[in-house]
Design an enzyme around this catalytic site. Structure first.
Site, PDB file in Angstrom:
ATOM      1  N   ASP A 184       0.731  -1.260  -0.003  1.00 28.24           N
ATOM      2  CA  ASP A 184      -0.072   0.026   0.000  1.00 28.24           C
ATOM      3  C   ASP A 184       0.865   1.231   0.144  1.00 28.24           C
ATOM      4  OD1 ASP A 184      -2.355   1.516  -0.047  1.00 28.24           O
ATOM      5  OD2 ASP A 184      -2.826   1.014   2.180  1.00 28.24           O
TER       6      ASP A 184
ATOM      7  N   HIS B 111       2.381   3.435  -8.972  1.00 30.20           N
ATOM      8  CA  HIS B 111       2.124   1.942  -9.260  1.00 30.20           C
ATOM      9  C   HIS B 111       3.329   1.097 -10.004  1.00 30.20           C
ATOM     10  CE1 HIS B 111      -1.800   2.311  -7.589  1.00 30.20           C
ATOM     11  NE2 HIS B 111      -2.157   2.773  -8.352  1.00 30.20           N
TER      12      HIS B 111
ATOM     13  N   LEU C 178      11.159 -20.362  -4.123  1.00 27.78           N
ATOM     14  CA  LEU C 178      10.242 -19.618  -3.674  1.00 27.78           C
ATOM     15  C   LEU C 178       8.693 -19.564  -4.622  1.00 27.78           C
ATOM     16  CD1 LEU C 178       9.351 -16.951  -1.703  1.00 27.78           C
ATOM     17  CD2 LEU C 178      10.216 -15.475  -3.624  1.00 27.78           C
TER      18      LEU C 178
HETATM   19  C1  FPP Z   1      -2.315   0.116  -2.906  1.00 29.32           C
HETATM   20  O1  FPP Z   1      -1.680   1.359  -3.122  1.00 29.32           O
HETATM   21  C2  FPP Z   1      -1.661  -0.674  -4.167  1.00 29.32           C
HETATM   22  C3  FPP Z   1      -2.318  -1.090  -4.983  1.00 29.32           C
HETATM   23  C4  FPP Z   1      -3.862  -1.202  -5.339  1.00 29.32           C
HETATM   24  C5  FPP Z   1      -1.694  -2.105  -6.261  1.00 29.32           C
HETATM   25  C6  FPP Z   1      -0.457  -2.662  -5.895  1.00 29.32           C
HETATM   26  C7  FPP Z   1       0.152  -2.961  -7.036  1.00 29.32           C
HETATM   27  C8  FPP Z   1       1.475  -3.120  -7.332  1.00 29.32           C
HETATM   28  C9  FPP Z   1       2.759  -2.602  -6.411  1.00 29.32           C
HETATM   29  C10 FPP Z   1       1.995  -3.638  -8.605  1.00 29.32           C
HETATM   30  C11 FPP Z   1       1.588  -4.908  -8.844  1.00 29.32           C
HETATM   31  C12 FPP Z   1       2.228  -5.578  -9.720  1.00 29.32           C
HETATM   32  C13 FPP Z   1       2.522  -7.007 -10.281  1.00 29.32           C
HETATM   33  C14 FPP Z   1       3.302  -7.407 -11.192  1.00 29.32           C
HETATM   34  C15 FPP Z   1       1.941  -7.953  -9.312  1.00 29.32           C
HETATM   35  P1  FPP Z   1      -2.470   2.823  -3.417  1.00 29.32           P
HETATM   36  O2  FPP Z   1      -2.678   3.079  -4.833  1.00 29.32           O
HETATM   37  O3  FPP Z   1      -3.981   2.324  -2.951  1.00 29.32           O
HETATM   38  O4  FPP Z   1      -1.852   3.938  -2.781  1.00 29.32           O
HETATM   39  P2  FPP Z   1      -2.458   5.094  -1.976  1.00 29.32           P
HETATM   40  O5  FPP Z   1      -3.295   4.634  -0.498  1.00 29.32           O
HETATM   41  O6  FPP Z   1      -1.386   5.834  -1.527  1.00 29.32           O
HETATM   42  O7  FPP Z   1      -3.476   5.834  -2.778  1.00 29.32           O
END
Ligand code: FPP
Length: 256
Positions: free
Chosen positions: A36, A53, A147
């Site tokens: 997050d 992201h 893993l």
């Molecule tokens: C939450 O941060 C994050 C997500 C909803 C997406 C997480 C995805 C990735 C890190 C990349 C995934 C890629 C692969 C290949 C698996 P947020 O956007 O809610 O952050 P915020 O709370 O600061 O707005």
């Protein structure tokens, strides 16, 4: 010796790991991460949310390397939840393209490190290109023995439990078993995580203190570890810190 290339083997953990000063006997088998804080990371830099992201995606490799080094068996990462469909369309499209990018860039390294890709969630409902990339990676890594990198994508714990309950009901209707036969093991066997075991440790970044529909059944006795660090800034050192904290916890599973 390249630690990352060692096949997973509990017995050689102590002898081969560079982390011998820590308690190699208490490495969590399964670590799950709620990644997050990507949006806030981008916002702090005046960048669009999707830049966070992208950075978050690139960050996964650091944690995979460290998990491999520790000899962790399963690393589950929460990439897209069933609730993330509420986000703006552009952001959803971007998030669902990220696995394609990730696998394009890192699949050779993952192969090299003997990592096996699996998924939990409704993969069938994803865009075709995303499904294809995931299927290719799952197929290509299927015989890897190191893993397990388990990507939770279009995953929601409540949805997973309903899926499991429906399967059980069907079994009763079909006469395969009776209502009295239903127990925890049976429900567990129909969860997407059936072959992965429950997470020993769940990490959430960015200062939020909740599970957000992630592995709710499986988290019954998981140790929880929270940090204010935003996911793109979470590195191998932070991961080590979480593991060392885990090693200090006393797990009693309701006993004394
Ligand atoms: C939450 O941060 C994050 C997500 C909803 C997406 C997480 C995805 C990735 C890190 C990349 C995934 C890629 C692969 C290949 C698996 P947020 O956007 O809610 O952050 P915020 O709370 O600061 O707005």
């Amino acid at each position: 010796m390249d630690l990352f290339k060692l096949p997973f083997n509990k017995k050689n953990r102590k002898a081969e790991s560079s982390l011998q000063h820590k308690d190699q006997g208490r490495i969590p088998n399964h670590v799950a991460i709620i990644m997050d804080g990507n949006g806030r990371w981008a916002q702090k830099r005046g960048l669009p949310r999707v830049a966070g992201h992208k950075e978050g995606m690139d960050n996964i490799k650091k944690v995979v390397r460290k998990a491999n080094q520790f000899g962790i068996e399963v690393l589950t990462i929460y990439a897209f939840s069933t609730e993330n469909w509420k986000r703006p369309t552009d952001e959803i499209e971007y998030l669902l393209k990220l696995p394609i990018d990730f696998l394009q860039h890192y699949l050779p390294e993952l192969m090299d490190r003997n990592v096996k890709i699996q998924t939990i969630g409704e993969v069938n409902a994803l865009p075709q290109r995303t499904k294809d990339a995931i299927k290719r990676a799952v197929d290509q890594t299927t015989h890897n023995t190191g893993l397990v990198l388990n990507i939770a994508i279009n995953y929601g714990s409540r949805h997973e439990m309903i899926h499991s309950v429906k399967q059980i009901c069907q079994g009763v209707i079909d006469g395969a078993y009776s209502v009295d036969d239903i127990n925890e093991d049976m429900l567990n066997d129909y969860l997407f995580t059936a072959d992965l075991g429950d997470p020993d440790l769940i990490i959430r970044t960015s200062g939020e203190l909740r599970l957000s529909n992630f592995l709710l059944w499986q988290a019954a006795y998981s140790e929880l570890w929270f940090t204010d660090i935003l996911w793109p800034d979470f590195d191998g050192e932070q991961f080590e810190k979480a593991i060392y904290d885990f090693q200090r916890r006393k797990r009693r599973y309701g006993g004394v």
